[in-house]
Scaffold this motif. Structure first.
Motif, PDB file in Angstrom:
ATOM      1  N   ILE A 159       6.700  36.580  25.789  1.00 35.55           N
ATOM      2  CA  ILE A 159       7.958  36.105  26.385  1.00 35.55           C
ATOM      3  C   ILE A 159       7.683  34.717  26.940  1.00 35.55           C
ATOM      4  CG2 ILE A 159       9.719  36.497  28.148  1.00 35.55           C
ATOM      5  CD1 ILE A 159       9.701  38.591  25.877  1.00 35.55           C
ATOM      6  N   ASP A 160       8.298  33.725  26.305  1.00 36.60           N
ATOM      7  CA  ASP A 160       8.019  32.344  26.712  1.00 36.60           C
ATOM      8  C   ASP A 160       8.993  31.871  27.788  1.00 36.60           C
ATOM      9  OD1 ASP A 160      10.387  31.604  25.381  1.00 36.60           O
ATOM     10  OD2 ASP A 160       9.327  30.798  23.659  1.00 36.60           O
ATOM     11  N   THR A 161       8.715  30.703  28.317  1.00 38.21           N
ATOM     12  CA  THR A 161       9.528  30.175  29.411  1.00 38.21           C
ATOM     13  C   THR A 161      10.960  29.876  28.976  1.00 38.21           C
ATOM     14  OG1 THR A 161       8.622  27.973  29.000  1.00 38.21           O
ATOM     15  CG2 THR A 161       7.568  29.297  30.713  1.00 38.21           C
ATOM     16  N   ASP A 162      11.190  29.622  27.683  1.00 39.43           N
ATOM     17  CA  ASP A 162      12.556  29.432  27.180  1.00 39.43           C
ATOM     18  C   ASP A 162      13.352  30.728  27.260  1.00 39.43           C
ATOM     19  OD1 ASP A 162      13.132  26.821  26.562  1.00 39.43           O
ATOM     20  OD2 ASP A 162      12.255  26.925  24.563  1.00 39.43           O
ATOM     21  N   ALA A 163      12.696  31.856  27.037  1.00 37.02           N
ATOM     22  CA  ALA A 163      13.376  33.149  27.154  1.00 37.02           C
ATOM     23  C   ALA A 163      13.638  33.478  28.619  1.00 37.02           C
ATOM     24  CB  ALA A 163      12.548  34.245  26.499  1.00 37.02           C
ATOM     25  N   ASN A 175       0.737  37.996  27.157  1.00 36.96           N
ATOM     26  CA  ASN A 175       1.081  36.582  26.987  1.00 36.96           C
ATOM     27  C   ASN A 175       2.433  36.234  27.619  1.00 36.96           C
ATOM     28  OD1 ASN A 175       0.317  34.015  26.225  1.00 36.96           O
ATOM     29  ND2 ASN A 175       1.253  34.172  24.218  1.00 36.96           N
ATOM     30  N   PHE A 176       2.691  36.790  28.772  1.00 35.06           N
ATOM     31  CA  PHE A 176       3.944  36.518  29.468  1.00 35.06           C
ATOM     32  C   PHE A 176       3.911  35.108  30.058  1.00 35.06           C
ATOM     33  CE2 PHE A 176       6.857  36.610  33.083  1.00 35.06           C
ATOM     34  CZ  PHE A 176       7.988  37.097  32.474  1.00 35.06           C
ATOM     35  N   GLY A 177       5.011  34.382  29.901  1.00 34.20           N
ATOM     36  CA  GLY A 177       5.139  33.045  30.467  1.00 34.20           C
ATOM     37  C   GLY A 177       4.528  31.948  29.616  1.00 34.20           C
ATOM     38  N   CYS A 178       4.297  32.232  28.340  1.00 32.77           N
ATOM     39  CA  CYS A 178       3.742  31.200  27.457  1.00 32.77           C
ATOM     40  C   CYS A 178       4.810  30.137  27.196  1.00 32.77           C
ATOM     41  CB  CYS A 178       3.257  31.825  26.151  1.00 32.77           C
ATOM     42  SG  CYS A 178       4.526  32.725  25.231  1.00 32.77           S
ATOM     43  N   GLY A 179       4.433  29.080  26.540  1.00 34.24           N
ATOM     44  CA  GLY A 179       5.384  28.019  26.221  1.00 34.24           C
ATOM     45  C   GLY A 179       5.192  26.816  27.112  1.00 34.24           C
ATOM     46  N   SER A 180       6.288  26.263  27.552  1.00 34.08           N
ATOM     47  CA  SER A 180       6.219  25.033  28.337  1.00 34.08           C
ATOM     48  C   SER A 180       5.735  25.308  29.755  1.00 34.08           C
ATOM     49  CB  SER A 180       7.589  24.352  28.375  1.00 34.08           C
ATOM     50  OG  SER A 180       8.464  25.096  29.193  1.00 34.08           O
ATOM     51  N   SER A 181       5.494  24.249  30.469  1.00 32.72           N
ATOM     52  CA  SER A 181       4.965  24.374  31.829  1.00 32.72           C
ATOM     53  C   SER A 181       6.060  24.397  32.886  1.00 32.72           C
ATOM     54  CB  SER A 181       4.007  23.211  32.105  1.00 32.72           C
ATOM     55  OG  SER A 181       4.714  21.987  32.027  1.00 32.72           O
ATOM     56  N   ARG A 182       7.294  24.668  32.486  1.00 33.53           N
ATOM     57  CA  ARG A 182       8.397  24.589  33.449  1.00 33.53           C
ATOM     58  C   ARG A 182       8.237  25.579  34.606  1.00 33.53           C
ATOM     59  NH1 ARG A 182      12.991  26.428  29.253  1.00 33.53           N
ATOM     60  NH2 ARG A 182      12.086  24.606  28.306  1.00 33.53           N
ATOM     61  N   SER A 200      -0.511  42.425  30.870  1.00 31.59           N
ATOM     62  CA  SER A 200      -1.937  42.461  30.537  1.00 31.59           C
ATOM     63  C   SER A 200      -2.507  41.055  30.394  1.00 31.59           C
ATOM     64  CB  SER A 200      -2.170  43.252  29.254  1.00 31.59           C
ATOM     65  OG  SER A 200      -1.493  42.645  28.177  1.00 31.59           O
ATOM     66  N   PHE A 201      -1.627  40.055  30.279  1.00 33.73           N
ATOM     67  CA  PHE A 201      -2.099  38.674  30.213  1.00 33.73           C
ATOM     68  C   PHE A 201      -0.944  37.737  30.551  1.00 33.73           C
ATOM     69  CE2 PHE A 201      -2.762  34.591  28.147  1.00 33.73           C
ATOM     70  CZ  PHE A 201      -4.019  34.272  28.616  1.00 33.73           C
ATOM     71  N   PHE A 202      -1.229  36.768  31.401  1.00 29.15           N
ATOM     72  CA  PHE A 202      -0.260  35.735  31.771  1.00 29.15           C
ATOM     73  C   PHE A 202      -0.756  34.392  31.256  1.00 29.15           C
ATOM     74  CE2 PHE A 202       0.258  38.958  35.038  1.00 29.15           C
ATOM     75  CZ  PHE A 202       1.633  39.075  35.119  1.00 29.15           C
ATOM     76  N   ALA A 203       0.165  33.570  30.766  1.00 29.71           N
ATOM     77  CA  ALA A 203      -0.195  32.195  30.434  1.00 29.71           C
ATOM     78  C   ALA A 203      -0.668  31.529  31.727  1.00 29.71           C
ATOM     79  CB  ALA A 203       1.010  31.462  29.847  1.00 29.71           C
ATOM     80  N   ASP A 204      -1.723  30.750  31.642  1.00 27.94           N
ATOM     81  CA  ASP A 204      -2.341  30.156  32.831  1.00 27.94           C
ATOM     82  C   ASP A 204      -1.368  29.354  33.686  1.00 27.94           C
ATOM     83  OD1 ASP A 204      -4.795  31.257  32.231  1.00 27.94           O
ATOM     84  OD2 ASP A 204      -5.550  29.448  31.249  1.00 27.94           O
ATOM     85  N   ILE A 205      -0.591  28.492  33.052  1.00 31.54           N
ATOM     86  CA  ILE A 205       0.325  27.647  33.822  1.00 31.54           C
ATOM     87  C   ILE A 205       1.390  28.496  34.502  1.00 31.54           C
ATOM     88  CG2 ILE A 205       2.062  25.809  33.685  1.00 31.54           C
ATOM     89  CD1 ILE A 205       0.324  24.559  31.464  1.00 31.54           C
ATOM     90  N   PHE A 206       1.931  29.492  33.789  1.00 28.40           N
ATOM     91  CA  PHE A 206       2.925  30.363  34.408  1.00 28.40           C
ATOM     92  C   PHE A 206       2.311  31.091  35.603  1.00 28.40           C
ATOM     93  CE2 PHE A 206       4.765  34.453  35.267  1.00 28.40           C
ATOM     94  CZ  PHE A 206       6.081  34.109  35.481  1.00 28.40           C
ATOM     95  N   ARG A 207       1.117  31.640  35.426  1.00 33.26           N
ATOM     96  CA  ARG A 207       0.456  32.373  36.510  1.00 33.26           C
ATOM     97  C   ARG A 207       0.312  31.488  37.751  1.00 33.26           C
ATOM     98  NH1 ARG A 207      -4.687  33.031  34.890  1.00 33.26           N
ATOM     99  NH2 ARG A 207      -5.311  31.419  36.316  1.00 33.26           N
ATOM    100  N   ASN A 208      -0.140  30.267  37.547  1.00 34.16           N
ATOM    101  CA  ASN A 208      -0.297  29.348  38.672  1.00 34.16           C
ATOM    102  C   ASN A 208       1.047  29.008  39.310  1.00 34.16           C
ATOM    103  OD1 ASN A 208      -3.074  29.283  38.471  1.00 34.16           O
ATOM    104  ND2 ASN A 208      -3.062  27.561  37.062  1.00 34.16           N
TER     105      ASN A 208
END
Length: 161
Positions: free
Chosen positions: A50-54, A96-103, A121-129
């Protein structure tokens, strides 16, 4: 389970400073200070990648108004998604939740709707931060645990955790 979080302190000049931490923990004791933090709510499942656009489509990025961002949370997945969830519920996502752009708006939208916790089970690094910096708690669990939670949600969509 791995808990990601942050602590707030103040520098000598009075400005806030945040420090991230990550450690292995088990429920119900999930804070490094030994305090118990419990989140209970109806769990809502979303898929993998699920990316940041979603989470918050680009057309809603013209505002930083918390209410408007929250009202449009997950509208890239389903336009009226927020009508079937309630503030205080728990968002449970595939890997892979929050993948995509750094918004940063993605974390804002989830938090501003009323979610305080996202489990994956996994968060995109930028989203997690971004989540940690904005008060949203990303809880990382292993695949087996996530599969069990998904099965429990499938068996009883009204289940609370």
């Amino acid at each position: 389970m791995e808990l990601c979080g942050c602590t707030k302190s103040f520098r000598k000049d009075g400005r806030e400073e945040w420090e991230s931490f990550s450690q292995r923990v088990s429920f119900p004791q999930i804070s490094p200070e030994g305090q118990s933090m419990n989140y209970k709510g109806k769990a809502h499942k979303v898929g993998e990648h699920i990316d940041t656009d979603a989470i918050i489509p680009a057309r809603f990025l013209v505002t930083s108004d918390a209410k408007k961002l929250g009202e449009n949370c997950m509208s890239g997945l389903e336009p009226d998604w927020v009508k079937r969830v309630a503030p205080g519920d728990i968002l449970v996502a595939g890997r892979n939740f929050g993948c995509g752009s750094s918004r940063e708006h993605a974390a804002w939208a989830i938090f501003d709707y009323g979610f305080k916790v996202v489990v994956s089970s996994f968060f995109a690094d930028i989203f997690r931060n971004n989540a940690l910096n904005n008060g949203l708690l990303p809880i990382r669990v292993d695949e087996a645990f996530l599969t069990a939670v998904f099965a429990a949600i499938e068996a009883d969509p009204a289940a609370k955790f």
